[in-house]
Design a protein around this motif. Structure first.
Motif, short mmCIF file in Angstrom:
data_model
loop_
_atom_site.label_atom_id
_atom_site.label_comp_id
_atom_site.label_asym_id
_atom_site.label_seq_id
_atom_site.Cartn_x
_atom_site.Cartn_y
_atom_site.Cartn_z
N PRO A 1 79.84 -71.91 -59.69
CA PRO A 1 79.98 -72.20 -61.12
C PRO A 1 80.22 -70.95 -61.96
O PRO A 1 80.93 -71.01 -62.97
CB PRO A 1 78.64 -72.86 -61.48
CG PRO A 1 78.17 -73.47 -60.20
CD PRO A 1 78.60 -72.50 -59.13
N PHE A 2 79.63 -69.82 -61.57
CA PHE A 2 79.87 -68.58 -62.32
C PHE A 2 81.35 -68.22 -62.31
O PHE A 2 81.86 -67.66 -63.29
CB PHE A 2 79.05 -67.43 -61.73
CG PHE A 2 79.40 -66.09 -62.32
CD1 PHE A 2 78.88 -65.71 -63.55
CD2 PHE A 2 80.26 -65.22 -61.66
CE1 PHE A 2 79.22 -64.48 -64.12
CE2 PHE A 2 80.60 -64.00 -62.22
CZ PHE A 2 80.08 -63.62 -63.45
N MET A 3 82.04 -68.53 -61.21
CA MET A 3 83.46 -68.18 -61.11
C MET A 3 84.31 -68.94 -62.11
O MET A 3 85.49 -68.62 -62.30
CB MET A 3 83.97 -68.44 -59.69
CG MET A 3 83.37 -67.52 -58.63
SD MET A 3 83.62 -65.77 -58.97
CE MET A 3 85.40 -65.64 -58.83
N VAL B 1 79.11 -77.16 -59.59
CA VAL B 1 77.68 -77.26 -59.27
C VAL B 1 77.47 -78.33 -58.21
O VAL B 1 76.76 -78.11 -57.21
CB VAL B 1 76.85 -77.59 -60.53
CG1 VAL B 1 75.39 -77.83 -60.16
CG2 VAL B 1 76.95 -76.45 -61.54
N TRP B 2 78.11 -79.48 -58.38
CA TRP B 2 77.99 -80.55 -57.38
C TRP B 2 78.64 -80.16 -56.06
O TRP B 2 78.18 -80.58 -55.00
CB TRP B 2 78.58 -81.84 -57.92
CG TRP B 2 77.70 -82.49 -58.94
CD1 TRP B 2 77.92 -82.58 -60.28
CD2 TRP B 2 76.42 -83.09 -58.71
NE1 TRP B 2 76.86 -83.21 -60.90
CE2 TRP B 2 75.93 -83.54 -59.95
CE3 TRP B 2 75.65 -83.30 -57.56
CZ2 TRP B 2 74.71 -84.17 -60.08
CZ3 TRP B 2 74.42 -83.94 -57.69
CH2 TRP B 2 73.97 -84.37 -58.94
N CYS B 3 79.68 -79.35 -56.15
CA CYS B 3 80.31 -78.83 -54.93
C CYS B 3 79.30 -78.05 -54.10
O CYS B 3 79.14 -78.28 -52.90
CB CYS B 3 81.51 -77.94 -55.30
SG CYS B 3 82.28 -77.09 -53.90
N GLY B 4 78.57 -77.15 -54.76
CA GLY B 4 77.55 -76.37 -54.06
C GLY B 4 76.43 -77.24 -53.52
O GLY B 4 75.94 -77.02 -52.40
N ALA B 5 76.04 -78.26 -54.29
CA ALA B 5 74.98 -79.15 -53.83
C ALA B 5 75.39 -79.94 -52.59
O ALA B 5 74.61 -80.11 -51.65
CB ALA B 5 74.60 -80.12 -54.96
N VAL B 6 76.65 -80.41 -52.57
CA VAL B 6 77.14 -81.18 -51.42
C VAL B 6 77.30 -80.28 -50.20
O VAL B 6 77.06 -80.70 -49.06
CB VAL B 6 78.48 -81.88 -51.77
CG1 VAL B 6 79.11 -82.50 -50.53
CG2 VAL B 6 78.25 -82.95 -52.82
N VAL B 7 77.68 -79.02 -50.41
CA VAL B 7 77.74 -78.05 -49.30
C VAL B 7 76.38 -77.95 -48.62
O VAL B 7 76.26 -78.00 -47.39
CB VAL B 7 78.20 -76.66 -49.81
CG1 VAL B 7 77.93 -75.58 -48.77
CG2 VAL B 7 79.68 -76.68 -50.16
#
Length: 445
Positions: free
Chosen positions: A128-130, A407-413
């Protein structure tokens, strides 16, 4: 100046998983010197999944208190924590404490938990920072994430971790009737070129480089010109509810889709239907489960029967394939959902072959043939290359859908990795479903 930003984004991404990746490659030197022995990898798997409390907290905060969590502050904390924990490991990794009447490596396990919390939480904070930077820098970040696996592997290669030489061993047998001698090959692990302590100092230095890169991404004036419309201040979305809603809905002008496209769902910009969003996240979870946990947990079983060289070559080439896939995605960012599915199917098929060889260990197909070693190395390269490309393209797609999508991308990872660990841990560590091959004495019909 954009070259500087690319370099900083790469170094920033390198810090995402470098600590845990480094710990895994150092296990052959750590395990013989601690009381847990080869049960340590099982403990590490459990600790890493327990550390998902970090990304869970960040995801819940984003869901129920959007904008309340200062992402930049969280990133400073976790990178600093990773640097300190890696540094302390160099001093305390061998220290034991008596627990329930038996010596335990409490310091090693506690510090490993902190490292795992750092790396797991990076999945829902770094990406998300990116969003602060222009889209092209996200692919560079993924290259850095791939390098986080490659660099520790190269350092361990220089260190000489797990280097085996086969030496002749003669044994004599005497009984009342006759005596005989048998000559056998015995695996001898060579001493490392430098100590485990030095390796942890190198890991700590890598995390420190990541921290410096993050500081420069925040404050260097040249990087400020690469910010995307100034939508975030120190990683926090602007306070205005109206502006926040607008940011989430229209994160960028996307050349890959029509300007006045009708919204198909309430997710991100509405460019994808809910069915397509579900499809993307399922592939993301599947790809991460396979590449992060399922296949790495059986890599030694799939490669060791073919010999020491194929094993080390497959590990090194797989580590190289990850950043190579990200580099390819930088120039060929094909966002086709159909191609994504096809590449996932190819990677999964090759992964099934690797898993089949692990199940057949210590006597997989072509074990006595040179072509067997060549095929298993190529299989690992294709497996990592295809699924790493898929993961990068999904990241690029979700980056265009806004901050919340990443954010959801990271959570699903992390969810995919968790499901993979829950599946593989009992098979490998509890039921001992896989049998390892001897690099010097694999004898098969």
């Amino acid at each position: 100046m954009s070259l500087l930003t690319h370099l900083l984004a790469c170094l920033f991404g390198m810090g995402s998983w470098v600590s845990i990746n480094g710990l895994w490659v150092e296990l052959p030197l750590i395990v013989p010197q601690i009381p847990e022995g080869w049960y340590l990898p099982s403990y590490l798997s459990v600790l890493i999944q327990m550390a998902n409390v970090g990304p869970l907290f960040v995801t819940l905060m984003h869901r129920f208190r959007p904008g309340a969590l200062n992402e930049a502050a969280v990133i400073y904390v976790i990178i600093s924590l990773g640097t300190v924990a890696s540094f302390l490991l160099a001093f305390f990794w061998k220290e034991t404490v008596v627990v329930a009447g038996a010596p335990r490596s409490v310091a090693l396990l506690v510090l490993t938990f902190f490292l795992a919390a750092v790396d797991c939480t990076s999945s829902v904070t770094f990406l998300p920072f990116m969003m602060r930077l222009k889209p092209q820098f996200l692919t560079t970040y993924y290259i850095g994430e791939g390098v986080s696996g490659l660099l520790p592997a190269l350092v361990a290669l220089i260190q000489g971790v797990g280097v085996v030489h086969c030496t002749n061993s003669t044994q004599s047998f005497n009984d009342s009737y006759n005596s005989s001698k048998t000559t056998d090959l015995q695996a001898q692990y060579q001493p490392a070129n430098f100590s485990v302590e030095v390796f942890f100092f190198v890991l700590s230095a890598m995390m420190l480089v990541c921290l410096v890169a993050f500081l420069l991404l925040n404050y260097h004036p040249a990087v400020a010109r690469e910010h995307h419309n100034g939508r975030y201040t120190n990683g926090v979305k602007e306070k205005s509810h109206k502006n926040r809603k607008q940011i989430e809905q229209k994160p960028m002008m996307d050349p890959y889709r029509p300007e006045n496209q009708k919204q198909r769902s309430s997710f991100g910009t509405g460019a994808y239907s809910w069915m397509e969003v579900f499809y993307i996240f399922v592939i993301l979870a599947w790809a991460n489960a396979l590449t992060n946990v399922v296949l790495p947990s059986v890599q030694s079983y799939s490669c060791m029967p073919y010999g020491n060289n194929p094993y080390h070559l497959s590990a090194t080439m797989a580590a190289v394939s990850n950043p190579l896939a990200c580099f390819i995605a930088m120039f060929l960012p094909i966002r086709s959902l159909l191609l994504m599915g096809a590449l996932t199917a190819i990677g999964s098929g090759v992964g099934a072959y690797i898993m089949g060889m692990a199940v057949l260990s210590p006597c997989p197909l072509l074990v006595n043939d040179t072509s067997g070693g060549v095929i298993i190395v190529l299989a690992w390269v294709i497996f990592v290359l295809t699924l790493s490309y898929v993961k990068v393209i999904i990241g690029v797609i979700l980056r265009d859908e806004g901050h919340s999508a990443l954010v959801w991308c990271g959570a699903v990872v992390q969810l995919g990795s968790l499901l993979g660990a829950v599946t593989m841990f009992p098979l490998v560590s509890v039921y001992s479903y896989f049998s390892s091959g001897d690099p010097c004495n694999t004898k098969c019909p």
